[in-house]
Motif scaffolding. Structure first.
Motif, PDB file in Angstrom:
ATOM      1  N   LYS A   2       0.823  -1.208   0.000  1.00 27.96           N
ATOM      2  CA  LYS A   2       0.000   0.000   0.000  1.00 27.96           C
ATOM      3  C   LYS A   2       0.859   1.261   0.000  1.00 27.96           C
ATOM      4  O   LYS A   2       0.509   2.250  -0.633  1.00 27.96           O
ATOM      5  N   LYS A   3       1.999   1.196   0.703  1.00 33.65           N
ATOM      6  CA  LYS A   3       2.894   2.360   0.740  1.00 33.65           C
ATOM      7  C   LYS A   3       3.504   2.624  -0.636  1.00 33.65           C
ATOM      8  O   LYS A   3       3.631   3.769  -1.051  1.00 33.65           O
ATOM      9  N   TRP A   5       2.152   1.794  -3.521  1.00 35.72           N
ATOM     10  CA  TRP A   5       1.069   2.305  -4.361  1.00 35.72           C
ATOM     11  C   TRP A   5       0.784   3.774  -4.050  1.00 35.72           C
ATOM     12  O   TRP A   5       0.598   4.583  -4.962  1.00 35.72           O
ATOM     13  N   ALA A   6       0.771   4.113  -2.764  1.00 36.23           N
ATOM     14  CA  ALA A   6       0.530   5.506  -2.364  1.00 36.23           C
ATOM     15  C   ALA A   6       1.647   6.408  -2.882  1.00 36.23           C
ATOM     16  O   ALA A   6       1.388   7.522  -3.357  1.00 36.23           O
ATOM     17  N   LEU A   7       2.870   5.927  -2.815  1.00 35.57           N
ATOM     18  CA  LEU A   7       4.004   6.692  -3.329  1.00 35.57           C
ATOM     19  C   LEU A   7       3.897   6.873  -4.842  1.00 35.57           C
ATOM     20  O   LEU A   7       4.129   7.966  -5.370  1.00 35.57           O
ATOM     21  N   TYR A   8       3.519   5.793  -5.536  1.00 32.96           N
ATOM     22  CA  TYR A   8       3.323   5.881  -6.987  1.00 32.96           C
ATOM     23  C   TYR A   8       2.239   6.907  -7.306  1.00 32.96           C
ATOM     24  O   TYR A   8       2.425   7.755  -8.184  1.00 32.96           O
ATOM     25  N   LYS A   9       1.099   6.823  -6.620  1.00 34.55           N
ATOM     26  CA  LYS A   9      -0.003   7.748  -6.908  1.00 34.55           C
ATOM     27  C   LYS A   9       0.410   9.199  -6.658  1.00 34.55           C
ATOM     28  O   LYS A   9       0.000  10.098  -7.380  1.00 34.55           O
ATOM     29  N   LYS A  10       1.243   9.406  -5.638  1.00 37.07           N
ATOM     30  CA  LYS A  10       1.697  10.757  -5.327  1.00 37.07           C
ATOM     31  C   LYS A  10       2.563  11.325  -6.461  1.00 37.07           C
ATOM     32  O   LYS A  10       2.481  12.502  -6.789  1.00 37.07           O
ATOM     33  N   TYR A  11       3.395  10.460  -7.054  1.00 37.17           N
ATOM     34  CA  TYR A  11       4.318  10.895  -8.105  1.00 37.17           C
ATOM     35  C   TYR A  11       3.997  10.259  -9.454  1.00 37.17           C
ATOM     36  O   TYR A  11       4.871  10.128 -10.305  1.00 37.17           O
ATOM     37  N   GLU A  12       2.742   9.908  -9.648  1.00 39.43           N
ATOM     38  CA  GLU A  12       2.319   9.172 -10.850  1.00 39.43           C
ATOM     39  C   GLU A  12       2.760   9.843 -12.144  1.00 39.43           C
ATOM     40  O   GLU A  12       3.307   9.186 -13.030  1.00 39.43           O
ATOM     41  N   GLU A  13       2.538  11.132 -12.267  1.00 37.53           N
ATOM     42  CA  GLU A  13       2.872  11.825 -13.503  1.00 37.53           C
ATOM     43  C   GLU A  13       4.369  11.746 -13.797  1.00 37.53           C
ATOM     44  O   GLU A  13       4.772  11.440 -14.930  1.00 37.53           O
TER      45      GLU A  13
END
Length: 140
Positions: A2-3, A5-13
């Protein structure tokens, strides 16, 4: 997990931009390899044609991937957006050429170090142009 994924979503772009950049490089190099197979790149003019085709293949791939997966553009003016993207990439092509003249010629910096410095500058400028000019959601 989950961490991550959360990190990816934060820096997705940014992550997607870098992934598309790597994929674009592979596409460009593949296009150049194909050119080398079917063209005589020992000829200076043919070499320039191969380099242009490599750049163009990367440009087309990068535009569509950036539009869909990085900046998630919904702009209906695709032609204008594509022209803006191409224009921005031409600007950074000239930046690359300038840096690759300035550092090795004027400042006597090793050409591989110059290439790395130029690549970093070009990647940053391409991202800025794409985010704030080409795929700017406010102007769409």
């Amino acid at each position: 997990m989950k961490k991550i994924w959360a990190l990816y979503k934060k820096y997705e772009e940014l992550v997607n931009y870098l992934v598309v950049g790597v994929m674009t490089t592979v596409i460009s190099w593949t296009a150049y390899a194909i050119c080398k197979l079917i063209m005589n790149v020992d000829n200076a003019i043919i070499m320039q044609i191969a380099v242009f085709l490599r750049w163009f293949a990367g440009l087309v791939f990068s535009y569509f991937m950036s539009r869909k997966f990085v900046f998630k553009s919904k702009n209906p003016k695709i032609l204008k957006e594509a022209i803006d993207f191409t224009t921005s990439r031409i600007v950074t092509l000239f930046l690359d050429m300038f840096v690759m003249w300035l550092l090795p010629t004027v400042f006597k910096v090793d050409d591989w170090i110059s290439t790395f410095i130029s690549a970093v500058l070009v990647v940053i400028m391409n991202y800025i142009f794409s985010k704030f000019i080409v795929f700017n959601k406010k102007k769409a």
